[in-house]
Structures are given as C-alpha cells and as structure tokens.
Write a protein that holds these residues in place. Structure first.
Motif, PDB file in Angstrom:
ATOM      1  N   GLU A  82      34.152  -7.474  21.232  1.00  0.00           N
ATOM      2  CA  GLU A  82      34.013  -8.331  22.410  1.00  0.00           C
ATOM      3  C   GLU A  82      33.725  -7.461  23.628  1.00  0.00           C
ATOM      4  OE1 GLU A  82      36.698 -11.383  25.127  1.00  0.00           O
ATOM      5  OE2 GLU A  82      37.606 -10.389  23.403  1.00  0.00           O
ATOM      6  N   ARG A  83      32.621  -7.737  24.302  1.00  0.00           N
ATOM      7  CA  ARG A  83      32.325  -7.023  25.546  1.00  0.00           C
ATOM      8  C   ARG A  83      33.219  -7.604  26.633  1.00  0.00           C
ATOM      9  NH1 ARG A  83      26.400  -6.466  28.230  1.00  0.00           N
ATOM     10  NH2 ARG A  83      26.055  -5.051  26.501  1.00  0.00           N
ATOM     11  N   MET A  84      33.992  -6.737  27.272  1.00  0.00           N
ATOM     12  CA  MET A  84      34.940  -7.172  28.294  1.00  0.00           C
ATOM     13  C   MET A  84      34.331  -7.135  29.695  1.00  0.00           C
ATOM     14  SD  MET A  84      37.408  -7.917  26.347  1.00  0.00           S
ATOM     15  CE  MET A  84      38.653  -8.290  27.549  1.00  0.00           C
ATOM     16  N   GLY A  85      33.442  -6.188  29.924  1.00  0.00           N
ATOM     17  CA  GLY A  85      32.853  -6.095  31.252  1.00  0.00           C
ATOM     18  C   GLY A  85      31.695  -5.120  31.291  1.00  0.00           C
ATOM     19  N   VAL A  86      30.889  -5.249  32.321  1.00  0.00           N
ATOM     20  CA  VAL A  86      29.753  -4.359  32.558  1.00  0.00           C
ATOM     21  C   VAL A  86      29.707  -4.071  34.049  1.00  0.00           C
ATOM     22  CG1 VAL A  86      27.246  -4.091  32.451  1.00  0.00           C
ATOM     23  CG2 VAL A  86      28.424  -5.364  30.663  1.00  0.00           C
ATOM     24  N   MET A  87      29.530  -2.808  34.387  1.00  0.00           N
ATOM     25  CA  MET A  87      29.310  -2.438  35.779  1.00  0.00           C
ATOM     26  C   MET A  87      28.379  -1.247  35.813  1.00  0.00           C
ATOM     27  SD  MET A  87      32.890  -0.608  36.796  1.00  0.00           S
ATOM     28  CE  MET A  87      33.989  -1.273  35.558  1.00  0.00           C
ATOM     29  N   GLY A  88      27.797  -1.006  36.933  1.00  0.00           N
ATOM     30  CA  GLY A  88      26.888   0.126  37.030  1.00  0.00           C
ATOM     31  C   GLY A  88      26.455   0.358  38.448  1.00  0.00           C
ATOM     32  N   GLY A  89      25.694   1.431  38.626  1.00  0.00           N
ATOM     33  CA  GLY A  89      25.191   1.734  39.947  1.00  0.00           C
ATOM     34  C   GLY A  89      24.599   3.120  40.003  1.00  0.00           C
ATOM     35  N   GLU A  90      24.247   3.507  41.215  1.00  0.00           N
ATOM     36  CA  GLU A  90      23.654   4.816  41.436  1.00  0.00           C
ATOM     37  C   GLU A  90      24.730   5.892  41.362  1.00  0.00           C
ATOM     38  OE1 GLU A  90      20.737   7.079  44.622  1.00  0.00           O
ATOM     39  OE2 GLU A  90      21.687   5.180  45.184  1.00  0.00           O
ATOM     40  N   VAL A  91      24.420   6.986  40.680  1.00  0.00           N
ATOM     41  CA  VAL A  91      25.329   8.127  40.597  1.00  0.00           C
ATOM     42  C   VAL A  91      25.186   8.911  41.896  1.00  0.00           C
ATOM     43  CG1 VAL A  91      25.863  10.260  39.371  1.00  0.00           C
ATOM     44  CG2 VAL A  91      25.160   8.219  38.094  1.00  0.00           C
ATOM     45  N   LEU A  92      26.285   9.119  42.596  1.00  0.00           N
ATOM     46  CA  LEU A  92      26.245   9.797  43.883  1.00  0.00           C
ATOM     47  C   LEU A  92      26.699  11.248  43.808  1.00  0.00           C
ATOM     48  CD1 LEU A  92      27.601   6.880  46.087  1.00  0.00           C
ATOM     49  CD2 LEU A  92      25.225   7.516  45.622  1.00  0.00           C
ATOM     50  N   VAL A  93      27.540  11.570  42.837  1.00  0.00           N
ATOM     51  CA  VAL A  93      27.999  12.943  42.625  1.00  0.00           C
ATOM     52  C   VAL A  93      28.002  13.189  41.129  1.00  0.00           C
ATOM     53  CG1 VAL A  93      29.914  14.577  42.885  1.00  0.00           C
ATOM     54  CG2 VAL A  93      29.474  12.894  44.678  1.00  0.00           C
ATOM     55  N   SER A  94      27.513  14.348  40.712  1.00  0.00           N
ATOM     56  CA  SER A  94      27.453  14.653  39.278  1.00  0.00           C
ATOM     57  C   SER A  94      27.605  16.152  39.050  1.00  0.00           C
ATOM     58  CB  SER A  94      26.112  14.173  38.714  1.00  0.00           C
ATOM     59  OG  SER A  94      25.997  14.516  37.360  1.00  0.00           O
ATOM     60  N   ARG A  95      28.409  16.511  38.066  1.00  0.00           N
ATOM     61  CA  ARG A  95      28.536  17.885  37.602  1.00  0.00           C
ATOM     62  C   ARG A  95      28.690  17.848  36.090  1.00  0.00           C
ATOM     63  NH1 ARG A  95      28.218  18.165  42.331  1.00  0.00           N
ATOM     64  NH2 ARG A  95      29.099  19.598  43.815  1.00  0.00           N
ATOM     65  N   ALA A  96      28.217  18.864  35.426  1.00  0.00           N
ATOM     66  CA  ALA A  96      28.402  18.975  33.983  1.00  0.00           C
ATOM     67  C   ALA A  96      28.332  20.447  33.599  1.00  0.00           C
ATOM     68  CB  ALA A  96      27.340  18.191  33.227  1.00  0.00           C
ATOM     69  N   ILE A  97      29.063  20.787  32.554  1.00  0.00           N
ATOM     70  CA  ILE A  97      28.979  22.138  32.015  1.00  0.00           C
ATOM     71  C   ILE A  97      27.953  22.145  30.896  1.00  0.00           C
ATOM     72  CG2 ILE A  97      31.347  22.706  32.666  1.00  0.00           C
ATOM     73  CD1 ILE A  97      32.128  22.249  29.714  1.00  0.00           C
ATOM     74  N   ALA A  98      27.489  23.323  30.524  1.00  0.00           N
ATOM     75  CA  ALA A  98      26.455  23.439  29.501  1.00  0.00           C
ATOM     76  C   ALA A  98      26.865  22.810  28.176  1.00  0.00           C
ATOM     77  CB  ALA A  98      26.072  24.908  29.294  1.00  0.00           C
ATOM     78  N   ASP A  99      28.162  22.856  27.831  1.00  0.00           N
ATOM     79  CA  ASP A  99      28.632  22.274  26.582  1.00  0.00           C
ATOM     80  C   ASP A  99      28.375  20.782  26.489  1.00  0.00           C
ATOM     81  OD1 ASP A  99      29.523  24.775  25.968  1.00  0.00           O
ATOM     82  OD2 ASP A  99      31.656  24.307  26.134  1.00  0.00           O
ATOM     83  N   MET A 100      28.204  20.122  27.627  1.00  0.00           N
ATOM     84  CA  MET A 100      27.912  18.683  27.623  1.00  0.00           C
ATOM     85  C   MET A 100      26.582  18.380  26.957  1.00  0.00           C
ATOM     86  SD  MET A 100      30.298  16.792  28.785  1.00  0.00           S
ATOM     87  CE  MET A 100      29.396  15.288  29.069  1.00  0.00           C
ATOM     88  N   LEU A 101      25.738  19.371  26.824  1.00  0.00           N
ATOM     89  CA  LEU A 101      24.427  19.159  26.218  1.00  0.00           C
ATOM     90  C   LEU A 101      24.481  19.130  24.694  1.00  0.00           C
ATOM     91  CD1 LEU A 101      22.309  21.452  28.542  1.00  0.00           C
ATOM     92  CD2 LEU A 101      22.650  18.994  28.694  1.00  0.00           C
ATOM     93  N   GLU A 102      25.629  19.476  24.113  1.00  0.00           N
ATOM     94  CA  GLU A 102      25.800  19.443  22.666  1.00  0.00           C
ATOM     95  C   GLU A 102      26.471  18.136  22.270  1.00  0.00           C
ATOM     96  OE1 GLU A 102      27.531  22.964  21.012  1.00  0.00           O
ATOM     97  OE2 GLU A 102      26.612  24.208  22.571  1.00  0.00           O
ATOM     98  N   PRO A 103      25.849  17.361  21.363  1.00  0.00           N
ATOM     99  CA  PRO A 103      26.418  16.065  20.979  1.00  0.00           C
ATOM    100  C   PRO A 103      27.804  16.213  20.341  1.00  0.00           C
ATOM    101  CG  PRO A 103      24.158  16.267  20.200  1.00  0.00           C
ATOM    102  CD  PRO A 103      24.573  17.627  20.717  1.00  0.00           C
ATOM    103  N   ALA A 104      28.698  15.323  20.702  1.00  0.00           N
ATOM    104  CA  ALA A 104      29.990  15.192  20.024  1.00  0.00           C
ATOM    105  C   ALA A 104      29.819  14.073  19.013  1.00  0.00           C
ATOM    106  CB  ALA A 104      31.086  14.849  21.035  1.00  0.00           C
ATOM    107  N   HIS A 105      30.274  14.277  17.796  1.00  0.00           N
ATOM    108  CA  HIS A 105      30.074  13.277  16.749  1.00  0.00           C
ATOM    109  C   HIS A 105      31.406  12.698  16.293  1.00  0.00           C
ATOM    110  CE1 HIS A 105      25.818  13.990  16.333  1.00  0.00           C
ATOM    111  NE2 HIS A 105      26.063  15.278  16.430  1.00  0.00           N
ATOM    112  N   ALA A 106      31.371  11.402  16.115  1.00  0.00           N
ATOM    113  CA  ALA A 106      32.551  10.675  15.622  1.00  0.00           C
ATOM    114  C   ALA A 106      32.604  10.779  14.115  1.00  0.00           C
ATOM    115  CB  ALA A 106      32.474   9.218  16.054  1.00  0.00           C
TER     116      ALA A 106
END
Length: 106
Positions: A82-106
């Motif tokens: 069941e989808r409970m909600g949806v929200m979204g918008g423009e990203v105003l601040v963003s940071r990421a480390i290089a490891d974020m570029l490697e997929p995490a798998h379930a």
C-alpha cells in the motif's frame, strides 16, 4: 536535481523477497530512465519502506511516481503493498561520498 519520496506499507510476504525483486527489476528500470541520478529504498519500520528517487528534472521525478505505482501493482500484488504517501521537490543541498556510486543489493 529533483527528488521523489514514496512511503509504503507491506502487508504480506517476506521483506527480503520483496527487496530482492525491487533491486533486480524496479531499480534497474529507474536506472534506464532519462535523467536518472539515484534510487534508494530504506526500511522505516517493521513493515514500512520509503523509496527515494533522484532525477535531473522535475518532470522526470514526477514520472517516476507513475512508473513505481504501475510496477508495484503489476509485480508485487502478492505482497499487498500500500502506497502511504508521495512527496517531492527540488534538491537544495546535496552531498555524497564516492561509495554511494556502488549499488547496495538486497
């Protein structure tokens, strides 16, 4: 860059099975969409999830909501998601480390 955040409640089935299917199929579908930046899913409760999708343009992020809704309806019916909600918008601040570029798998 724009974000879409969707929250879900999962009523049936094993979360590991559901996450494997999302990782294998839905995440790959998003990755093929124009303007795709990133996609993550987090467990936010015992049977609750939040997905976060980043795209370059607002229209692309908004279109991801329809893609997700259709895919969940078509592919995860037995999990009674069941989808409970949806929200979204423009990203105003963003940071990421290089490891974020490697997929995490379930």
């Amino acid at each position: 860059m724009y974000v879409s955040i969707r929250t879900y409640r999962v009523r049936e089935g094993a979360m590991d099975d559901l996450m494997h299917r999302v990782d294998r199929d839905l995440a790959e579908s998003f990755a093929q969409e124009p303007g795709f930046v990133a996609y993550q899913v987090a467990r936010t409760g015992d049977r609750a999830l939040a997905s976060i999708t980043f795209f370059r343009e607002r229209e692309q992020a908004e279109a991801s909501n329809e893609l997700a809704a259709q895919w969940v309806a078509d592919e995860l019916a037995e999990f009674e998601v069941e989808r409970m909600g949806v929200m979204g918008g423009e990203v105003l601040v963003s940071r990421a480390i290089a490891d974020m570029l490697e997929p995490a798998h379930a």
